[in-house]
Design a protein around this motif. Structure first.
Motif, PDB file in Angstrom:
ATOM      1  N   GLU A  81      10.912   3.422   3.382  1.00 31.85           N
ATOM      2  CA  GLU A  81      10.750   4.785   3.896  1.00 31.85           C
ATOM      3  C   GLU A  81       9.604   4.846   4.901  1.00 31.85           C
ATOM      4  O   GLU A  81       9.698   5.511   5.944  1.00 31.85           O
ATOM      5  CB  GLU A  81      10.525   5.776   2.756  1.00 31.85           C
ATOM      6  N   TYR A  82       8.519   4.136   4.603  1.00 35.28           N
ATOM      7  CA  TYR A  82       7.383   4.097   5.524  1.00 35.28           C
ATOM      8  C   TYR A  82       7.780   3.519   6.879  1.00 35.28           C
ATOM      9  O   TYR A  82       7.477   4.094   7.939  1.00 35.28           O
ATOM     10  CB  TYR A  82       6.247   3.274   4.927  1.00 35.28           C
ATOM     11  N   LEU A  83       8.471   2.372   6.878  1.00 34.95           N
ATOM     12  CA  LEU A  83       8.834   1.719   8.135  1.00 34.95           C
ATOM     13  C   LEU A  83       9.734   2.608   8.986  1.00 34.95           C
ATOM     14  O   LEU A  83       9.558   2.693  10.212  1.00 34.95           O
ATOM     15  CB  LEU A  83       9.525   0.388   7.852  1.00 34.95           C
ATOM     16  N   LEU A  84      10.698   3.259   8.358  1.00 37.78           N
ATOM     17  CA  LEU A  84      11.569   4.148   9.115  1.00 37.78           C
ATOM     18  C   LEU A  84      10.795   5.317   9.702  1.00 37.78           C
ATOM     19  O   LEU A  84      10.900   5.615  10.902  1.00 37.78           O
ATOM     20  CB  LEU A  84      12.704   4.667   8.227  1.00 37.78           C
ATOM     21  N   ILE A  94       0.837  -1.194   0.000  1.00 33.69           N
ATOM     22  CA  ILE A  94       0.000   0.000   0.000  1.00 33.69           C
ATOM     23  C   ILE A  94       0.876   1.250   0.000  1.00 33.69           C
ATOM     24  O   ILE A  94       0.512   2.275  -0.578  1.00 33.69           O
ATOM     25  CB  ILE A  94      -0.970   0.009   1.208  1.00 33.69           C
ATOM     26  N   THR A  95       2.059   1.169   0.613  1.00 31.28           N
ATOM     27  CA  THR A  95       2.940   2.335   0.664  1.00 31.28           C
ATOM     28  C   THR A  95       3.431   2.726  -0.727  1.00 31.28           C
ATOM     29  O   THR A  95       3.323   3.887  -1.136  1.00 31.28           O
ATOM     30  CB  THR A  95       4.113   2.061   1.611  1.00 31.28           C
ATOM     31  N   SER A  96       3.943   1.756  -1.474  1.00 31.39           N
ATOM     32  CA  SER A  96       4.337   2.039  -2.859  1.00 31.39           C
ATOM     33  C   SER A  96       3.124   2.378  -3.704  1.00 31.39           C
ATOM     34  O   SER A  96       3.195   3.186  -4.635  1.00 31.39           O
ATOM     35  CB  SER A  96       5.064   0.834  -3.456  1.00 31.39           C
ATOM     36  N   GLY A  97       1.994   1.742  -3.379  1.00 37.39           N
ATOM     37  CA  GLY A  97       0.763   2.019  -4.108  1.00 37.39           C
ATOM     38  C   GLY A  97       0.332   3.456  -3.996  1.00 37.39           C
ATOM     39  O   GLY A  97      -0.090   4.079  -4.977  1.00 37.39           O
ATOM     40  N   ILE A  98       0.445   4.013  -2.797  1.00 35.07           N
ATOM     41  CA  ILE A  98       0.027   5.401  -2.585  1.00 35.07           C
ATOM     42  C   ILE A  98       0.872   6.355  -3.416  1.00 35.07           C
ATOM     43  O   ILE A  98       0.341   7.266  -4.063  1.00 35.07           O
ATOM     44  CB  ILE A  98       0.098   5.751  -1.089  1.00 35.07           C
ATOM     45  N   THR A  99       2.177   6.172  -3.412  1.00 31.44           N
ATOM     46  CA  THR A  99       3.020   7.063  -4.207  1.00 31.44           C
ATOM     47  C   THR A  99       2.744   6.897  -5.694  1.00 31.44           C
ATOM     48  O   THR A  99       2.779   7.873  -6.453  1.00 31.44           O
ATOM     49  CB  THR A  99       4.509   6.821  -3.906  1.00 31.44           C
ATOM     50  N   SER A 100       2.443   5.677  -6.123  1.00 31.86           N
ATOM     51  CA  SER A 100       2.121   5.458  -7.537  1.00 31.86           C
ATOM     52  C   SER A 100       0.759   6.033  -7.894  1.00 31.86           C
ATOM     53  O   SER A 100       0.550   6.486  -9.027  1.00 31.86           O
ATOM     54  CB  SER A 100       2.156   3.960  -7.855  1.00 31.86           C
ATOM     55  N   LEU A 101      -0.172   6.033  -6.946  1.00 32.13           N
ATOM     56  CA  LEU A 101      -1.503   6.594  -7.193  1.00 32.13           C
ATOM     57  C   LEU A 101      -1.467   8.111  -7.367  1.00 32.13           C
ATOM     58  O   LEU A 101      -2.418   8.692  -7.899  1.00 32.13           O
ATOM     59  CB  LEU A 101      -2.448   6.241  -6.046  1.00 32.13           C
ATOM     60  N   GLU A 132       0.063  15.698  -1.199  1.00 35.76           N
ATOM     61  CA  GLU A 132      -1.288  15.790  -0.670  1.00 35.76           C
ATOM     62  C   GLU A 132      -1.761  14.390  -0.285  1.00 35.76           C
ATOM     63  O   GLU A 132      -1.147  13.393  -0.658  1.00 35.76           O
ATOM     64  CB  GLU A 132      -2.244  16.383  -1.715  1.00 35.76           C
ATOM     65  N   GLN A 133      -2.849  14.315   0.473  1.00 39.17           N
ATOM     66  CA  GLN A 133      -3.373  13.016   0.882  1.00 39.17           C
ATOM     67  C   GLN A 133      -4.124  12.381  -0.289  1.00 39.17           C
ATOM     68  O   GLN A 133      -5.034  12.976  -0.852  1.00 39.17           O
ATOM     69  CB  GLN A 133      -4.295  13.150   2.086  1.00 39.17           C
ATOM     70  N   ILE A 134      -3.708  11.176  -0.643  1.00 32.86           N
ATOM     71  CA  ILE A 134      -4.334  10.457  -1.748  1.00 32.86           C
ATOM     72  C   ILE A 134      -5.644   9.847  -1.289  1.00 32.86           C
ATOM     73  O   ILE A 134      -5.717   9.255  -0.208  1.00 32.86           O
ATOM     74  CB  ILE A 134      -3.391   9.355  -2.274  1.00 32.86           C
ATOM     75  N   ASP A 135      -6.688   9.985  -2.104  1.00 37.35           N
ATOM     76  CA  ASP A 135      -7.986   9.400  -1.794  1.00 37.35           C
ATOM     77  C   ASP A 135      -7.982   7.938  -2.238  1.00 37.35           C
ATOM     78  O   ASP A 135      -8.257   7.616  -3.386  1.00 37.35           O
ATOM     79  CB  ASP A 135      -9.106  10.162  -2.500  1.00 37.35           C
ATOM     80  N   ILE A 136      -7.669   7.034  -1.314  1.00 36.40           N
ATOM     81  CA  ILE A 136      -7.521   5.621  -1.628  1.00 36.40           C
ATOM     82  C   ILE A 136      -8.824   4.999  -2.116  1.00 36.40           C
ATOM     83  O   ILE A 136      -8.834   4.168  -3.025  1.00 36.40           O
ATOM     84  CB  ILE A 136      -7.022   4.851  -0.392  1.00 36.40           C
ATOM     85  N   ALA A 175      -2.151   6.896   3.950  1.00 35.65           N
ATOM     86  CA  ALA A 175      -2.175   8.043   3.034  1.00 35.65           C
ATOM     87  C   ALA A 175      -2.045   9.353   3.804  1.00 35.65           C
ATOM     88  O   ALA A 175      -1.327  10.277   3.391  1.00 35.65           O
ATOM     89  CB  ALA A 175      -3.468   8.028   2.226  1.00 35.65           C
ATOM     90  N   ARG A 176      -2.729   9.436   4.929  1.00 34.31           N
ATOM     91  CA  ARG A 176      -2.639  10.637   5.772  1.00 34.31           C
ATOM     92  C   ARG A 176      -1.226  10.789   6.329  1.00 34.31           C
ATOM     93  O   ARG A 176      -0.662  11.893   6.342  1.00 34.31           O
ATOM     94  CB  ARG A 176      -3.668  10.535   6.899  1.00 34.31           C
ATOM     95  N   PHE A 177      -0.648   9.697   6.800  1.00 34.77           N
ATOM     96  CA  PHE A 177       0.715   9.726   7.348  1.00 34.77           C
ATOM     97  C   PHE A 177       1.712  10.164   6.286  1.00 34.77           C
ATOM     98  O   PHE A 177       2.603  10.978   6.554  1.00 34.77           O
ATOM     99  CB  PHE A 177       1.063   8.336   7.882  1.00 34.77           C
ATOM    100  N   TYR A 178       1.571   9.642   5.067  1.00 32.91           N
ATOM    101  CA  TYR A 178       2.479  10.021   3.986  1.00 32.91           C
ATOM    102  C   TYR A 178       2.373  11.511   3.672  1.00 32.91           C
ATOM    103  O   TYR A 178       3.380  12.164   3.379  1.00 32.91           O
ATOM    104  CB  TYR A 178       2.191   9.183   2.750  1.00 32.91           C
ATOM    105  N   ALA A 179       1.161  12.043   3.710  1.00 35.00           N
ATOM    106  CA  ALA A 179       1.001  13.481   3.457  1.00 35.00           C
ATOM    107  C   ALA A 179       1.618  14.296   4.594  1.00 35.00           C
ATOM    108  O   ALA A 179       2.302  15.299   4.347  1.00 35.00           O
ATOM    109  CB  ALA A 179      -0.479  13.814   3.300  1.00 35.00           C
ATOM    110  N   GLU A 180       1.402  13.858   5.829  1.00 32.90           N
ATOM    111  CA  GLU A 180       1.968  14.565   6.982  1.00 32.90           C
ATOM    112  C   GLU A 180       3.496  14.551   6.956  1.00 32.90           C
ATOM    113  O   GLU A 180       4.140  15.529   7.330  1.00 32.90           O
ATOM    114  CB  GLU A 180       1.476  13.912   8.273  1.00 32.90           C
TER     115      GLU A 180
END
Length: 337
Positions: A159-162, A103-110, A322-326, A311-316
């Protein structure tokens, strides 16, 4: 279930997009048996699964093609399994129909005009992902990473885990240096001591743990990881062939249940020698990790809530602008036929 019900709305793994170009771009999803009057056969382009997992078994014993034959479809193994980012590019370029990623790579790809949606979810790996350090590193807590270099794959699981581990300890992300590397190029850097730690998942952590010189500082469960594994399908393919997507889900679910019951049967599927094979302690660790994992399931409301948290964490954390609408990029596979 809170999901988009329409497929008419714009929905394992590749080492590089270039690996697909030899197979041609675009092309028809169907092939007709000339002169027989038979209905067109749908071809599903899937990354070659390599030497382990349910797709590797499905390729070897023909069980995936058998399952797809019931909906008049077949597999074309295309390219090779690898990170999701290049696989997402291949989906967008109509060079691939199915791919698996986090999902982490998915969000950046989305965030980049996606031509795909997700239709399955596998719960986060509780034991196979985390932050690796050398046993003799003297790094015994997340706080000890301050001022250190940690290898991560940009915008993905590492990057997400760190960032998640640091956030759990209220440590500002800028106090740890992120070294952006491809996961398949990091082992040599980690083992040479050029980075102090490596945020990674089971595909690569098992080999390092098997060598006996590394350990997890923290694993995914410890830091509350929401890093699901998802299966993506090209949006146009899903719209045209919902029955094939449903059949793919059924196969992946049933096979993944069997894999958890007998993990060893899904290792070294095509060869027990060479760089793709696992042996000794690494094999034992992989069997243990797989047995503690979860099967492939439909995407539920609970899953969506956790996707949105990522998605919220990645935006923060400014990984995305911006926050991706999953929810706009999901398929309820239980409604397909």
């Amino acid at each position: 279930m809170r999901m988009s019900a329409r497929l008419s709305a714009a929905l394992t793994l590749l080492t590089a997009l270039a690996a697909l170009t030899a197979c041609g771009s675009g092309g028809s999803d169907t092939a007709v048996d000339s002169g027989s009057g038979a209905a067109p056969t749908v071809t599903v382009r899937v990354p070659d699964p390599g030497n382990s997992g349910v797709l590797a078994v499905g390729k070897k014993d023909g069980s995936l093609d058998k399952a797809l034959a019931e909906v008049n479809a077949k597999v074309a193994w295309t390219g090779s399994a690898g990170p999701f980012a290049p696989a997402a590019q291949a989906l967008n370029a109509d060079q691939l129909d199915i791919a698996t990623g986090s999902i982490t790579s998915g969000i950046t790809s989305l965030s980049q005009n996606p031509g795909f949606k997700f239709f399955t979810a596998t719960a986060p790996d509780p034991v196979g992902e985390g932050i690796l350090v050398k046993k003799d590193s003297g790094i015994d807590s997340v706080a000890d990473l301050v001022g250190k270099k940690v290898a991560v794959n940009k915008g993905g699981t590492g990057e997400y885990l760190l960032l998640k581990a640091l956030a759990e300890e209220d440590i500002p992300a800028e106090k740890v240096e992120r070294v952006y590397l491809r996961a398949d190029q990091t082992a040599a850097v980690f083992n040479a001591g050029q980075v102090d730690a490596w945020a990674v998942w089971a595909t690569y952590s098992v080999a390092e743990l098997g060598l006996g010189e590394a350990r997890f500082l923290v694993d995914g469960q410890t830091i509350g990881s929401d890093n699901y594994s998802l299966t993506a399908v090209r949006t146009d393919f899903a719209e045209q062939h919902p029955d094939v997507v449903a059949a793919l889900y059924g196969y992946l679910h049933d096979a993944s249940v069997k894999e958890k019951q007998d993990p060893a049967a899904y290792l070294n599927v095509t060869t027990d020698a060479g760089p793709q094979a696992l042996s000794g302690e690494a094999k034992r660790i992989q069997i243990e990790f797989t047995g503690k994992g979860s099967p492939v399931e439909p995407i539920t409301d609970t899953d969506i809530t956790r996707f949105e948290a990522v998605a919220r964490f990645y935006a923060e954390q400014q990984v995305t602008t911006e926050q991706i609408d999953i929810a706009d990029h999901l398929i309820d596979v239980t409604t397909l036929s």
